[in-house]
Design an enzyme around this catalytic site. Structure first.
Site, PDB file in Angstrom:
ATOM      1  N   GLY A  86       0.827  -1.199   0.000  1.00 28.27           N
ATOM      2  CA  GLY A  86       0.000   0.000   0.000  1.00 28.27           C
ATOM      3  C   GLY A  86       0.853   1.236   0.000  1.00 28.27           C
TER       4      GLY A  86
ATOM      5  N   GLY B 211       0.391   4.887   1.582  1.00 28.80           N
ATOM      6  CA  GLY B 211      -0.433   5.799   2.378  1.00 28.80           C
ATOM      7  C   GLY B 211       0.022   7.215   2.192  1.00 28.80           C
ATOM      8  N   GLY B 212      -0.563   8.095   2.949  1.00 31.46           N
ATOM      9  CA  GLY B 212      -0.251   9.500   2.845  1.00 31.46           C
ATOM     10  C   GLY B 212       1.184   9.803   3.276  1.00 31.46           C
ATOM     11  CG  PHE B 213       2.237  10.041   6.758  1.00 30.51           C
ATOM     12  CD1 PHE B 213       2.701  11.316   7.009  1.00 30.51           C
ATOM     13  CD2 PHE B 213       0.945   9.717   7.099  1.00 30.51           C
ATOM     14  CE1 PHE B 213       1.898  12.250   7.617  1.00 30.51           C
ATOM     15  CE2 PHE B 213       0.140  10.653   7.695  1.00 30.51           C
ATOM     16  CZ  PHE B 213       0.595  11.924   7.958  1.00 30.51           C
TER      17      PHE B 213
ATOM     18  N   PRO C  25       5.176   4.395   1.760  1.00 30.32           N
ATOM     19  CG  PRO C  25       7.041   3.319   0.913  1.00 30.32           C
ATOM     20  CD  PRO C  25       6.575   4.642   1.403  1.00 30.32           C
TER      21      PRO C  25
ATOM     22  CE  LYS D  68       1.013   2.993   8.503  1.00 32.28           C
ATOM     23  NZ  LYS D  68      -0.187   3.570   9.125  1.00 32.28           N
TER      24      LYS D  68
ATOM     25  CG  ASP E 277      -7.273  10.066   9.571  1.00 29.50           C
ATOM     26  OD1 ASP E 277      -8.346  10.492   9.066  1.00 29.50           O
ATOM     27  OD2 ASP E 277      -6.327   9.633   8.901  1.00 29.50           O
TER      28      ASP E 277
END
Ligand code: NAG
Ligand code: NAG
Ligand code: NAG
Ligand code: NAG
Ligand code: NAG
Length: 802
Positions: A491, A493-495, A497, A512, A609
């Protein structure tokens, strides 16, 4: 689940006695609240009839609350009134709802504008209209009579529409339709009829142009009148503000007319119908006549004799009378005048309104089967022609014999001559049988919510603060993720991979990789990781540790098989894997996880969030919240810019957070509420489309709630597996969570309690946040589609500036 007991103060917020006469379109009336007409004569609210345990919505006299004049849900008793409200549904109906479902509806047929009000008028009429000063109501209670007729209320007989008539209550404890009805019937000449089921048990006699046959109906005070207009026959007692009067049909079929004696402050029984045995329909049988002062009360018409003398002698008059001498038609019949009687019922008859009485006689004489004639109208000195054929049914001598109502009965001349020899019978006034009034006592019980005691789970008192920082070496992580290979990336994400990895022991992990974005101090980062690694709850994704190399930081999580909730929920084919029991379990899981974050963990953590992509599912579809606490971990202005770009979570943000950046546990509750509605609805809040309106899923849910049709929110794919009370409870709790005002939203402890406890009484929600229709070029809408492409198992939190 029910071991969390809490205080739900219903009364604190909603139980007041309004004293208003009208309810606005967005208003609700709950048990204990009432509307009061401006003149203070009538009151609308919840009541309990007699010794019943059920609640009903009805209208009563403010000064005499035991006298109920109208009942809304007469067929749909409210067994438990907590949480029940009366409101105006959007489609223009008055509805009684509980838990977002309809208990009773006014069944209005007209399409209604949105700005309706419900008003209790001075007449006791409850009306639904845009402007109640105009006589153009969408709906009115006067069109739906129960057992009481008030002045100003029409009774209607019409071939083209439903008749409006009175129906008795089943009993003084039960306002559901009983056996007896009181209505206008019109087969050429209107009369009032009481029936038990289909059987006629009383008829007033026909309207004779001045009054309904029996002078009781003519009264200078009530001035009731009957008239025909475009095929509709109507009866009305005109409204006079200085007289309180009502007419009611009781459970025994007796009509009672009361007026209010203002001086004595009590009801005065003016008359009852039937008032004596002679009022019983066809008491004396065919061709018999009832004379109330008679001993016995029945006798045969002159020229007739009892059909069965023995029965007659035993006062069984039902077979009536038969002719002494047969008619001889053309050669020698005549007529005997009978004065001051209630005309026989019109079963086989002929009516001509313009013939004179002389013509009438001639025509009757010429028709061999014409047995009697009379003038149907007595006004203007009498007019018209009414002829009867066959037996004469239900004749009585009128009390206070009105000499204008005379009928001419056909007899052979020979019979007429023998009658002439005998004396005229003397007629006296009939006695009035007073029937004492037994007015059922109605007690309104105001039920307010019970207060329940709060008991919180005791916090676990672990003392070992000296937990080691779970630190993974870069080499371990690199090996586990095949050196961060493309294949292991699951994936973005916003920050940065997210990778799937496998430790040498075989344990699967999710990594993450926070791509050089954090300028947070190393010690601070470590401390946060230690804190969050200590959070342990079955509904939280476990943070196993972190990995730090130079500027690079990585978070290591447990790996979950079933990806994120949004991946299943919003996909047309995959969503079928999520049955109702799964979804219910997912909702409960998120709630418990969030409760833990908010109050049961040693840190008070606001997630900030929450969204479906931040809820991961394990192999058994248990939900686990991920990315909790990350918002605390990063403190960099840099992230604000990023946040602005990824506004996908806008649909989950509470108004005070989105607009003012204010956050609290209640803003998490809001996001959770959005998730509940998404999980039940199987649709995204943002990007939601409906052909009726431009609201989001929240707005749609709110509209359905107001229309008491919340089940329509449910995802169609749940049709085979859903459990109605659970679905309804979830929707209601969801709506409570997304209320506009943060202080209105329940804490997670209440949420967990309400979701899991079947007996929990759930308050009614107020308007949700962001309840405004979007315009089509809304920026939010455009951005939302971008977020669809994130196919991350673990997405990275998007932050809001603070
Ligand atoms: C109903 O609407 C009016 C005006 O539109 C508003 O002032 C009022 O606060 C609303 N009441 C509720 C309970 O939403
Ligand atoms: C509701 O109205 C429709 C049409 O006006 C009618 O057919 C139906 O019987 C009504 N239902 C009830 C419960 O009164
Ligand atoms: C209303 O009733 C009062 C009292 O009986 C009477 O004086 C008055 O004339 C009535 N008003 C009308 C409009 O009939
Ligand atoms: C009523 O009687 C008059 C006179 O006999 C006749 O002209 C007229 O057609 C009758 N009306 C009806 C409706 O039968
Ligand atoms: C009266 O008798 C005539 C024939 O004499 C018949 O046509 C008519 O239908 C009868 N009317 C009634 C009401 O029985």
């Amino acid at each position: 689940m029910c071991n969390f007991l809490l205080a739900i103060a219903f009364c604190g917020l909603v139980c007041f006695s309004a004293g208003e006469d009208a309810l606005p379109a967005n208003g609700t009336l709950s048990d204990g609240q009432t509307l009061i007409s401006r003149n203070h004569d009538f009151e609308l609210g919840f009541f309990t009839p007699g010794s019943s345990k059920n609640r009903f919505v009805g209208i009563w006299y403010k000064r005499k609350p035991e006298v109920v004049v109208w009942v809304a849900n007469w067929n749909n008793p409210i067994i438990y009134s907590q949480g029940v409200v009366l409101r105006i549904a959007r489609y223009g109906a008055l509805v009684i709802c509980r838990d977002g479902s309809i208990l009773w509806s006014s069944n209005s047929s007209r399409v209604a504008p949105s700005n309706l009000i419900l008003q209790l008028l001075d007449t006791g009429n409850l009306v639904l209209a845009v402007d109640t000063t105009e006589d153009n109501y969408i709906w009115q209670s006067f069109d739906h009579p129960r057992d009481t007729r008030l002045p100003g209320m029409f009774m209607v007989h019409s071939p083209a529409e439903e008749d409006k008539y009175l129906t008795s209550w089943t009993s003084s404890d039960d306002p559901s339709p009983g056996d007896f009805t009181y209505r206008i019937e019109n087969k050429g000449l209107p009369q009032m009829v009481i029936r038990r089921g289909n059987v006629k048990i009383y008829r007033s006699g026909m309207w004779n142009g001045v009054y309904i046959n029996v002078p009781t109906f003519y009264n200078t005070i009530f001035k009731g009148k009957i008239f025909t207009d475009k095929g509709r026959t109507m009866y009305i007692d005109p409204y006079n503000s200085s007289i309180l009067t009502r007419l009611v049909i009781d459970q025994t079929g007796l009509i009672r007319r009361y007026t209010m004696d203002e001086r004595k402050d009590k009801w005065n029984l003016v008359y009852t119908i039937p008032k004596d045995p002679c009022d019983d329909y066809t008491k004396c049988g065919p061709n018999g006549m009832c004379i109330i002062e008679g001993v016995p009360i029945c006798r045969c018409l002159d020229g007739f004799k009892p059909k069965f003398q023995t029965e007659w002698d035993f006062q069984d008059w039902s077979d009536g009378c038969t002719r002494i001498r047969a008619l001889s038609c053309m050669n020698g019949d005549g007529f005997l005048e009978l004065k001051g009687v209630k005309y026989p019922d019109i079963l086989r008859f002929y009516l001509n309104t313009s013939m004179s009485i002389g013509e009438c006689r001639d025509v009757c004489l010429r028709k061999c089967n014409c047995t009697a004639y009379a003038q149907p109208y007595i006004d203007n000195g009498g007019r018209g022609c009414l002829m009867w054929f066959g037996d004469l049914i239900d004749i009585r001598v009128l009390p206070g014999a009105d000499k204008n109502q005379n009928i001419y009965i056909r007899l052979p001349v020979s019979e007429l001559e023998s009658i002439r020899k005998s004396d005229n019978k003397k007629r006296r006034h009939a006695k009035l049988i007073a029937v004492s009034a037994a007015v059922g006592t109605l007690i309104s019980i105001l039920i307010c919510g019970a207060t329940v005691i709060v008991r919180r789970r005791r916090r676990r008192g672990k003392k070992n603060e000296d937990l080691e920082l779970p630190l993974f070496s870069f080499a371990t992580i690199a090996a586990a993720t095949d050196n961060f290979s493309e294949e292991s990336m699951i994936g973005e994400g916003g920050f940065g991979p997210v990778y799937k990895g496998k430790l040498s022991a075989g344990e699967e992990i999710a990594v993450k990789r926070l791509s050089g974005t954090s300028r947070q101090g190393l010690e601070e980062f470590k401390n946060e990781v230690i804190l969050f690694a200590k959070l342990q709850h079955t509904n939280l994704v476990r943070l196993l540790g972190c990995c730090i190399k130079g500027d690079e930081r990585m978070l290591i999580y447990e790996y979950l098989q079933n990806r994120s909730l949004d991946y299943l929920l919003f996909d047309h084919s995959r969503k079928t894997e999520l049955t109702w029991p799964n979804r219910y379990n997912i909702i409960l899981g998120i709630a418990r996880g969030l409760l833990y974050l908010h109050q049961d963990s040693r840190l008070k953590i606001i997630h900030r969030d929450l969204k479906t992509s931040n809820v991961l599912l394990d192999e058994n579809l248990n939900s686990k919240i991920s990315d909790f606490g990350l918002a605390r971990t990063f403190r960099s202005d840099q992230f604000m810019a990023r946040t602005r770009r990824v506004v996908g979570t806008y649909g989950y943000m509470a108004p005070e957070y989105a607009i003012d950046g204010k956050f609290s546990v209640k803003s998490d509750v809001y996001s959770f509420g959005v998730m509940i509605l998404e999980i039940v609805g199987g649709k995204k809040n943002r990007g939601f489309n409906h052909h009726d309106h431009d609201h989001s899923l929240l707005g749609h849910a709110w509209l359905l709630w107001k229309d008491c049709k919340v089940l329509e929110l449910m995802d169609e794919s749940l049709i085979d597996t859903f459990v109605e009370p659970q679905v309804k409870r979830c929707i209601q709790v969801g709506l409570l969570c997304v209320q506009k005002l943060a202080e209105d939203r329940p804490a997670m402890s209440s949420v967990v309690f309400m979701l899991g406890c079947e007996e929990a009484a759930i308050p009614n929600p107020n308007e949700p946040g962001f309840f405004t229709e979007r315009s089509s070029n809304d920026v939010e809408n455009q951005i939302s589609s971008r977020n669809e492409s994130v196919r991350a198992t673990i997405t990275i939190s998007q932050l809001e500036g603070r």
